[in-house]
Design an enzyme around this catalytic site. Structure first.
Site, PDB file in Angstrom:
ATOM      1  NE  ARG A   1     -11.636  -2.571 -10.553  1.00 38.20           N
ATOM      2  CZ  ARG A   1     -12.507  -3.361 -11.159  1.00 38.20           C
ATOM      3  NH1 ARG A   1     -12.329  -3.694 -12.415  1.00 38.20           N
ATOM      4  NH2 ARG A   1     -13.549  -3.823 -10.513  1.00 38.20           N
TER       5      ARG A   1
ATOM      6  CB  ILE B   1     -10.654  -3.467   1.572  1.00 35.63           C
ATOM      7  CG1 ILE B   1     -11.429  -3.736   2.870  1.00 35.63           C
ATOM      8  CG2 ILE B   1     -11.603  -3.040   0.471  1.00 35.63           C
ATOM      9  CD1 ILE B   1     -12.356  -2.596   3.305  1.00 35.63           C
TER      10      ILE B   1
ATOM     11  CG  HIS C   1     -13.085  -9.077  -5.074  1.00 33.26           C
ATOM     12  ND1 HIS C   1     -14.454  -8.938  -5.143  1.00 33.26           N
ATOM     13  CD2 HIS C   1     -12.597  -7.822  -4.940  1.00 33.26           C
ATOM     14  CE1 HIS C   1     -14.763  -7.647  -5.054  1.00 33.26           C
ATOM     15  NE2 HIS C   1     -13.650  -6.945  -4.935  1.00 33.26           N
TER      16      HIS C   1
ATOM     17  N   GLY D   1      -6.304   6.004   4.315  1.00 34.78           N
ATOM     18  CA  GLY D   1      -7.316   7.007   4.671  1.00 34.78           C
ATOM     19  C   GLY D   1      -7.943   7.652   3.453  1.00 34.78           C
ATOM     20  N   GLY D   2      -7.994   6.922   2.351  1.00 32.32           N
ATOM     21  CA  GLY D   2      -8.544   7.482   1.115  1.00 32.32           C
ATOM     22  C   GLY D   2     -10.059   7.429   1.097  1.00 32.32           C
ATOM     23  CD  GLN D   3     -12.918   8.952  -2.690  1.00 33.69           C
ATOM     24  OE1 GLN D   3     -12.919   9.786  -1.784  1.00 33.69           O
ATOM     25  NE2 GLN D   3     -13.742   9.015  -3.716  1.00 33.69           N
ATOM     26  CB  ILE D   4     -12.449   2.326   1.145  1.00 32.30           C
ATOM     27  CG1 ILE D   4     -12.757   2.017  -0.322  1.00 32.30           C
ATOM     28  CG2 ILE D   4     -13.129   1.302   2.054  1.00 32.30           C
ATOM     29  CD1 ILE D   4     -12.254   0.662  -0.795  1.00 32.30           C
TER      30      ILE D   4
ATOM     31  CG  ASP E   1      -3.298   7.791   3.822  1.00 33.39           C
ATOM     32  OD1 ASP E   1      -4.277   7.175   3.362  1.00 33.39           O
ATOM     33  OD2 ASP E   1      -2.342   8.178   3.116  1.00 33.39           O
TER      34      ASP E   1
HETATM   35  N1  APR Z   1       0.645   3.086   3.696  1.00 36.42           N
HETATM   36  C1  APR Z   1      -0.538   3.602   4.078  1.00 36.42           C
HETATM   37  N2  APR Z   1      -1.393   4.169   3.217  1.00 36.42           N
HETATM   38  C2  APR Z   1      -1.045   4.211   1.931  1.00 36.42           C
HETATM   39  C3  APR Z   1       0.193   3.707   1.469  1.00 36.42           C
HETATM   40  C4  APR Z   1       1.057   3.108   2.423  1.00 36.42           C
HETATM   41  N3  APR Z   1       2.225   2.597   2.071  1.00 36.42           N
HETATM   42  N4  APR Z   1       0.253   3.922   0.138  1.00 36.42           N
HETATM   43  C5  APR Z   1      -0.889   4.539  -0.223  1.00 36.42           C
HETATM   44  N5  APR Z   1      -1.666   4.714   0.866  1.00 36.42           N
HETATM   45  C6  APR Z   1      -2.966   5.383   0.955  1.00 36.42           C
HETATM   46  C7  APR Z   1      -3.110   6.562   0.005  1.00 36.42           C
HETATM   47  O1  APR Z   1      -2.453   7.698   0.526  1.00 36.42           O
HETATM   48  C8  APR Z   1      -4.633   6.724  -0.077  1.00 36.42           C
HETATM   49  O2  APR Z   1      -5.113   7.678   0.846  1.00 36.42           O
HETATM   50  O3  APR Z   1      -4.022   4.508   0.565  1.00 36.42           O
HETATM   51  C9  APR Z   1      -5.164   5.329   0.297  1.00 36.42           C
HETATM   52  C10 APR Z   1      -6.000   4.695  -0.795  1.00 36.42           C
HETATM   53  O4  APR Z   1      -7.126   5.480  -0.972  1.00 36.42           O
HETATM   54  P1  APR Z   1      -7.791   5.738  -2.402  1.00 36.42           P
HETATM   55  O5  APR Z   1      -6.733   5.999  -3.397  1.00 36.42           O
HETATM   56  O6  APR Z   1      -8.875   6.729  -2.208  1.00 36.42           O
HETATM   57  O7  APR Z   1      -8.408   4.284  -2.760  1.00 36.42           O
HETATM   58  P2  APR Z   1      -9.772   3.621  -2.235  1.00 36.42           P
HETATM   59  O8  APR Z   1     -10.870   3.935  -3.160  1.00 36.42           O
HETATM   60  O9  APR Z   1      -9.953   3.885  -0.793  1.00 36.42           O
HETATM   61  O10 APR Z   1      -9.421   2.065  -2.469  1.00 36.42           O
HETATM   62  C11 APR Z   1      -8.383   1.462  -1.743  1.00 36.42           C
HETATM   63  O11 APR Z   1      -9.307  -0.760  -1.921  1.00 36.42           O
HETATM   64  O12 APR Z   1     -11.114  -1.564  -3.148  1.00 36.42           O
HETATM   65  C12 APR Z   1      -9.724  -1.410  -3.098  1.00 36.42           C
HETATM   66  O13 APR Z   1      -9.126  -1.292  -5.423  1.00 36.42           O
HETATM   67  C13 APR Z   1      -9.222  -0.550  -4.230  1.00 36.42           C
HETATM   68  O14 APR Z   1      -6.899  -1.091  -3.926  1.00 36.42           O
HETATM   69  C14 APR Z   1      -7.885  -0.108  -3.699  1.00 36.42           C
HETATM   70  C15 APR Z   1      -8.151   0.041  -2.212  1.00 36.42           C
END
Ligand code: APR
Length: 315
Positions: free
Chosen positions: A81, A117, A174, A11-14, A32
């Site tokens: 990253r 993704i 990719h 539930g992060g950025q994407i 998340d």
């Molecule tokens: N189970 C569920 N969610 C998780 C877990 C897990 N075990 N571990 C981490 N997360 C959640 C984090 O809490 C966070 O909210 O994954 C989310 C990732 O969100 P961001 O850090 O904002 O990353 P984001 O920009 O969304 O990218 C996610 O996609 O494009 C790729 O390289 C990028 O690997 C990255 C992924």
């Protein structure tokens, strides 16, 4: 008829943008591990619904039982990253996360289509398919739609035409070795190379401009990472995964570049690589082969070698 259910793991950025796009179209669950965050984001989205005029709710969840019955699961769980990192640098930490996520999907949404993704994409989708044991027609990676969109954006800007009229496809892994297919890039059927040659009245200059667009496409994710300073692209990856989801749920039979498990197609067996696929109600319904010329084949082979090295490093 019940609405399809889309589960978003991460539930992060994407994930947040996916939740908003999903809410505007269908029914979704945002999962998340962080408590409160998916609930907060989905509450925020729900409170936008009277303004944006949609009725569909999206729920936040911290328990995998909430994804039960999902038709499509989109996985973004994992670290993005930081500036200076390659996608491959994420393999250790994101493999552990993907292992948990794939087990959660297997146990709770055994009939779902899965779109991965999380990066490094080619390795994470491989792991996800291995752990879930789902047929490869149901487990795919999102990369090519995004990489192709980036290539198309640069072509449209260079030629001063609408992005709507640009067709361009990027195949392979990719990573920085991805393969933009220059020969077939076109603006409503007119070859991009011919348009460039006419624009500059110089074949060598046209080639140079195209080479720069190819290079920019290959490094486009890193360009965004550098500008953001913290995190990676999230609007365009979310939109790209939604296009794939719609192709499946609406049985559109779209021909899109998809990271798919190859079984001899394009001369590759047993590895996930970006290739043209028909996406419909049965997921990856067909892998569409076409002949590469010598230069494209060399780039494709180089990209496949990079994917193999990455994936084999997980063994
Ligand atoms: N189970 C569920 N969610 C998780 C877990 C897990 N075990 N571990 C981490 N997360 C959640 C984090 O809490 C966070 O909210 O994954 C989310 C990732 O969100 P961001 O850090 O904002 O990353 P984001 O920009 O969304 O990218 C996610 O996609 O494009 C790729 O390289 C990028 O690997 C990255 C992924």
């Amino acid at each position: 008829m019940a609405r399809p259910k889309i589960a978003l793991i991460g539930g992060g950025q994407i994930g947040g943008v996916l939740a908003q796009l999903t809410a505007l179209r269908e029914l979704g669950v945002l999962f998340d591990i962080v408590e409160g965050m998916p609930q907060g984001k989905t509450l925020d989205i729900a409170e936008a619904s009277p303004v944006d005029n949609f009725d569909v709710a999206v729920e936040g969840a911290n328990s995998y039982s909430e994804i039960k019955g999902a038709n499509v699961v989109i996985v973004t769980a994992g670290l993005p990253r930081k500036p200076g990192m390659s996608r491959d640098d994420l393999i250790g930490v994101n493999s552990k996360i993907m292992t948990q996520v794939a087990e959660g999907i297997k146990a709770n949404a055994p009939d779902a289509f899965v779109i991965v993704i999380s990066n490094p994409l080619d390795a994470m989708v491989t792991l996800c398919q291995k752990i879930t044991g789902f047929p490869s027609s149901r487990v795919m990676g999102m990369a090519g739609v995004l990489d192709s969109a980036r290539f198309a954006t640069f072509i449209a800007w260079e030629l001063g035409v609408s992005v709507k009229d640009v067709n361009a496809m990027v195949l392979g892994g990719h990573g920085d070795t991805m393969v933009p297919i220059v020969r077939y890039a076109n603006v409503n059927g007119v070859p991009v190379m011919e348009l460039l040659e006419r624009k500059y009245n110089d074949k060598a200059k046209a080639k140079e401009v195209m080479a720069a667009m190819v290079k920019r496409t290959q490094g486009a994710g890193g360009e965004v990472v550098k500008l953001l300073g913290n995190g990676s692209a999230f609007y365009s990856p979310a939109s790209s995964a939604i296009a794939m989801t719609e192709a499946i749920l609406r049985d559109q039979k779209r021909l899109l570049p998809v990271c798919a498990l190859l079984n001899g197609e394009f001369g590759v067996k047993g590895y996930y690589v970006g290739v043209p696929c028909v996406l419909g109600a049965n997921g990856i319904e067909k892998i569409v082969e076409f002949s590469l010329d010598a230069e494209e084949q060399a780039m494709f082979d180089n990209s496949v070698a990079a994917v193999k090295e990455l994936v084999d490093s997980m063994k």
